[in-house]
Design a protein around this motif. Structure first.
Motif, PDB file in Angstrom:
ATOM      1  N   ARG A  96       8.112  -3.898 -36.299  1.00 44.96           N
ATOM      2  CA  ARG A  96       8.550  -4.663 -35.132  1.00 44.96           C
ATOM      3  C   ARG A  96      10.002  -4.277 -34.851  1.00 44.96           C
ATOM      4  O   ARG A  96      10.875  -4.423 -35.700  1.00 44.96           O
ATOM      5  CB  ARG A  96       8.431  -6.167 -35.377  1.00 44.96           C
ATOM      6  CG  ARG A  96       6.990  -6.666 -35.479  1.00 44.96           C
ATOM      7  CD  ARG A  96       6.906  -8.175 -35.556  1.00 44.96           C
ATOM      8  NE  ARG A  96       7.568  -8.683 -36.759  1.00 44.96           N
ATOM      9  CZ  ARG A  96       8.620  -9.498 -36.752  1.00 44.96           C
ATOM     10  NH1 ARG A  96       9.138  -9.884 -35.603  1.00 44.96           N
ATOM     11  NH2 ARG A  96       9.146  -9.920 -37.870  1.00 44.96           N
ATOM     12  N   MET A  97      10.265  -3.801 -33.645  1.00 46.06           N
ATOM     13  CA  MET A  97      11.587  -3.280 -33.317  1.00 46.06           C
ATOM     14  C   MET A  97      12.549  -4.356 -32.808  1.00 46.06           C
ATOM     15  O   MET A  97      13.755  -4.106 -32.727  1.00 46.06           O
ATOM     16  CB  MET A  97      11.463  -2.178 -32.264  1.00 46.06           C
ATOM     17  CG  MET A  97      10.731  -0.944 -32.750  1.00 46.06           C
ATOM     18  SD  MET A  97      11.502  -0.209 -34.204  1.00 46.06           S
ATOM     19  CE  MET A  97      13.075   0.307 -33.526  1.00 46.06           C
ATOM     20  N   LYS A  98      12.055  -5.544 -32.494  1.00 41.09           N
ATOM     21  CA  LYS A  98      12.937  -6.590 -31.971  1.00 41.09           C
ATOM     22  C   LYS A  98      14.043  -6.948 -32.963  1.00 41.09           C
ATOM     23  O   LYS A  98      15.219  -7.061 -32.566  1.00 41.09           O
ATOM     24  CB  LYS A  98      12.125  -7.826 -31.589  1.00 41.09           C
ATOM     25  CG  LYS A  98      12.941  -8.893 -30.891  1.00 41.09           C
ATOM     26  CD  LYS A  98      12.064 -10.049 -30.438  1.00 41.09           C
ATOM     27  CE  LYS A  98      12.901 -11.106 -29.728  1.00 41.09           C
ATOM     28  NZ  LYS A  98      12.062 -12.235 -29.255  1.00 41.09           N
TER      29      LYS A  98
ATOM     30  N   LYS B  31      22.587  -4.930 -31.913  1.00 38.17           N
ATOM     31  CA  LYS B  31      23.327  -5.586 -30.835  1.00 38.17           C
ATOM     32  C   LYS B  31      24.516  -6.362 -31.403  1.00 38.17           C
ATOM     33  O   LYS B  31      25.621  -6.324 -30.845  1.00 38.17           O
ATOM     34  CB  LYS B  31      22.407  -6.531 -30.074  1.00 38.17           C
ATOM     35  CG  LYS B  31      23.072  -7.290 -28.938  1.00 38.17           C
ATOM     36  CD  LYS B  31      22.078  -8.203 -28.248  1.00 38.17           C
ATOM     37  CE  LYS B  31      21.619  -9.309 -29.174  1.00 38.17           C
ATOM     38  NZ  LYS B  31      20.719 -10.258 -28.486  1.00 38.17           N
ATOM     39  N   HIS B  32      24.320  -7.026 -32.540  1.00 34.87           N
ATOM     40  CA  HIS B  32      25.424  -7.752 -33.175  1.00 34.87           C
ATOM     41  C   HIS B  32      26.498  -6.783 -33.658  1.00 34.87           C
ATOM     42  O   HIS B  32      27.695  -7.064 -33.537  1.00 34.87           O
ATOM     43  CB  HIS B  32      24.897  -8.566 -34.363  1.00 34.87           C
ATOM     44  CG  HIS B  32      24.351  -9.907 -33.969  1.00 34.87           C
ATOM     45  ND1 HIS B  32      23.156 -10.052 -33.316  1.00 34.87           N
ATOM     46  CD2 HIS B  32      24.850 -11.155 -34.128  1.00 34.87           C
ATOM     47  CE1 HIS B  32      22.928 -11.336 -33.093  1.00 34.87           C
ATOM     48  NE2 HIS B  32      23.946 -12.030 -33.575  1.00 34.87           N
ATOM     49  N   ILE B  33      26.078  -5.639 -34.199  1.00 34.96           N
ATOM     50  CA  ILE B  33      27.044  -4.656 -34.697  1.00 34.96           C
ATOM     51  C   ILE B  33      27.860  -4.080 -33.549  1.00 34.96           C
ATOM     52  O   ILE B  33      29.087  -3.948 -33.629  1.00 34.96           O
ATOM     53  CB  ILE B  33      26.313  -3.551 -35.481  1.00 34.96           C
ATOM     54  CG1 ILE B  33      25.735  -4.120 -36.777  1.00 34.96           C
ATOM     55  CG2 ILE B  33      27.249  -2.389 -35.785  1.00 34.96           C
ATOM     56  CD1 ILE B  33      24.898  -3.133 -37.554  1.00 34.96           C
ATOM     57  N   VAL B  34      27.184  -3.723 -32.452  1.00 33.92           N
ATOM     58  CA  VAL B  34      27.871  -3.142 -31.301  1.00 33.92           C
ATOM     59  C   VAL B  34      28.855  -4.130 -30.693  1.00 33.92           C
ATOM     60  O   VAL B  34      29.959  -3.759 -30.285  1.00 33.92           O
ATOM     61  CB  VAL B  34      26.842  -2.675 -30.250  1.00 33.92           C
ATOM     62  CG1 VAL B  34      27.524  -2.323 -28.951  1.00 33.92           C
ATOM     63  CG2 VAL B  34      26.064  -1.481 -30.770  1.00 33.92           C
ATOM     64  N   SER B  35      28.487  -5.398 -30.630  1.00 28.37           N
ATOM     65  CA  SER B  35      29.359  -6.404 -30.021  1.00 28.37           C
ATOM     66  C   SER B  35      30.502  -6.804 -30.929  1.00 28.37           C
ATOM     67  O   SER B  35      31.348  -7.621 -30.528  1.00 28.37           O
ATOM     68  CB  SER B  35      28.541  -7.647 -29.642  1.00 28.37           C
ATOM     69  OG  SER B  35      27.947  -8.213 -30.798  1.00 28.37           O
ATOM     70  N   GLY B  36      30.567  -6.246 -32.152  1.00 30.88           N
ATOM     71  CA  GLY B  36      31.684  -6.518 -33.045  1.00 30.88           C
ATOM     72  C   GLY B  36      31.574  -7.805 -33.817  1.00 30.88           C
ATOM     73  O   GLY B  36      32.529  -8.237 -34.457  1.00 30.88           O
TER      74      GLY B  36
END
Length: 391
Positions: free
Chosen positions: A312-314, A321-326
């Motif tokens: 499951r890719m979700k 997404k959390h990593i990219v947003s810092g």
């Protein structure tokens, strides 16, 4: 794209970072902006490299060249006239004092170069227009991100430095691929049968899907980099039986490695956790990582699946997404759920050993993010950055 998203969800760009985390799970505009920013920076660098290897058709000139010759059997010379194409371009050279000097250089073009340039002139104009659009997109996205910190308590990121780091990560990933092709894949080509659209080989379908997820989230992963770690358990056992023995470092090859926001992350995909032998090896690798400061949830993410065909890719996109947003994955209320160990299926026929679970929770608790402290000077600081950016 940014404006459309804001209008679609009716979000004020100045305060969207203060949305609760539960709401951001569904609509995380900040993560979307950071993803868009990193992806655009990579695309900008790639187009600039492509344009640097192409001839600008607008710099091509020609003049009528006259050749004087006397044919056989004729007493009077004749003049033959034709168009000679040449290229004009500028080259910046540093002098002895370190100052930049621009030199105007002219060189002749062969007929083949001229014909190739005519064919590529459409592509050159298209890439040039795309580059202008991407630069405008980067500038507008940067201003939106910085404006969000008017009321946001976190430290304001240096987006110019992040752009440079993104380009460096792109170059490191290219070098890693070249090294991997000559050192790893060349000795066992039959293991890397899963190919993506660029004919890049991966050992499993899960690794291929994870790599695509990294790219979609604006991250640039390095595949199977060399990592030397000390296996402290083995050293302690030998010391107990034979005295002090210094073992050489053991080499590991984590599935993916990437940097974001000045922090390096390691990723592993454990796709057969229902296999007892595979499960034991995976637990041992997590233990070695943990003892060497590579802590789940802090700088290490383990994507686990009991069956390699059930993915499951979700959860993958939510984590990236959390990593990219810092954001920090580790919070006081989620340590018990071990956010660094992420299941990608609903198969519950495996569970980490109790001692390993306790060790992960203990080490992860050291990196829990502190409560935000509002600073009165943060709005003025953001204003100064925006003024410099608009000059």
């Amino acid at each position: 794209m940014v404006i459309q998203l804001c209008l679609m969800y009716n979000i004020d760009m100045a305060i969207f970072c203060d949305l609760p985390i539960m709401d951001n799970e569904k609509i995380d505009v900040y993560a979307i902006l950071r993803t868009q920013y990193l992806s655009a920076c990579k695309k900008k660098h790639q187009i600039q490299q492509r344009l640097a290897n192409m001839i600008d058709p607008g710099q091509i000139r020609f003049y009528k060249k006259r050749v004087k010759y006397t044919p056989k059997g004729c007493d009077e010379p004749r003049i033959y006239e034709y168009n000679q194409h040449y290229l004009r371009f500028d080259k910046v050279i540093k002098d002895e004092n370190g100052h930049n000097k621009t030199h105007h250089i002219t060189r002749f073009l062969t007929n083949k170069e001229y014909e190739d340039t005519k064919r590529e002139s459409v592509l050159y104009r298209y890439l040039s227009e795309s580059l202008k659009y991407i630069i405008d997109l980067i500038d507008s996205t940067r201003k939106f991100i910085l404006s969000s910190f008017y009321y946001h308590p976190d430290n304001i990121p240096d987006l110019f430095e992040e752009e440079l780091n993104t380009v460096q990560e792109l170059e490191r990933a290219t070098e890693c691929r070249q090294w991997h092709a000559t050192q790893r894949a060349s000795y066992s080509q039959e293991k890397y049968k899963c190919m993506d659209s660029f004919d890049t080989g991966f050992m499993s379908r899960g690794e291929l899907l994870l790599h695509d997820a990294f790219i979609q989230c604006g991250l640039t992963p390095q595949y199977e980099t060399k990592l030397e770690l000390d296996d402290i358990t083995a050293s302690d056992d030998l010391e107990y039986e034979f005295g002090s023995v210094k073992l050489p470092s053991k080499v590991y090859y984590p599935d993916f490695k990437c940097s974001c926001g000045g922090k390096t992350y390691y990723f592993e995909y454990f796709g057969m956790m229902n296999d007892p032998v595979y499960f034991k090896d995976a637990c041992k690798k997590i233990e070695v990582y943990l003892r060497n400061g590579i802590v789940p949830g802090h700088n290490f993410i383990a994507f686990c699946s009991g069956d390699y065909s059930a993915i499951r890719m979700k959860p993958v996109f939510r984590t990236l997404k959390h990593i990219v947003s810092g954001r920090n994955l580790l919070q006081k209320n989620n340590i018990s759920k071990m956010p660094g160990i992420i299941k990608l299926d609903n198969i519950n026929n495996w569970k980490l050993p109790l001692e390993l679970t306790k060790a992960i929770k203990y080490e992860s608790s050291k990196y829990i993010s502190q409560k935000h402290k509002f600073k009165s000077s943060i709005k003025a600081f953001a204003n100064n950055i925006l003024k410099k950016d608009s000059i």
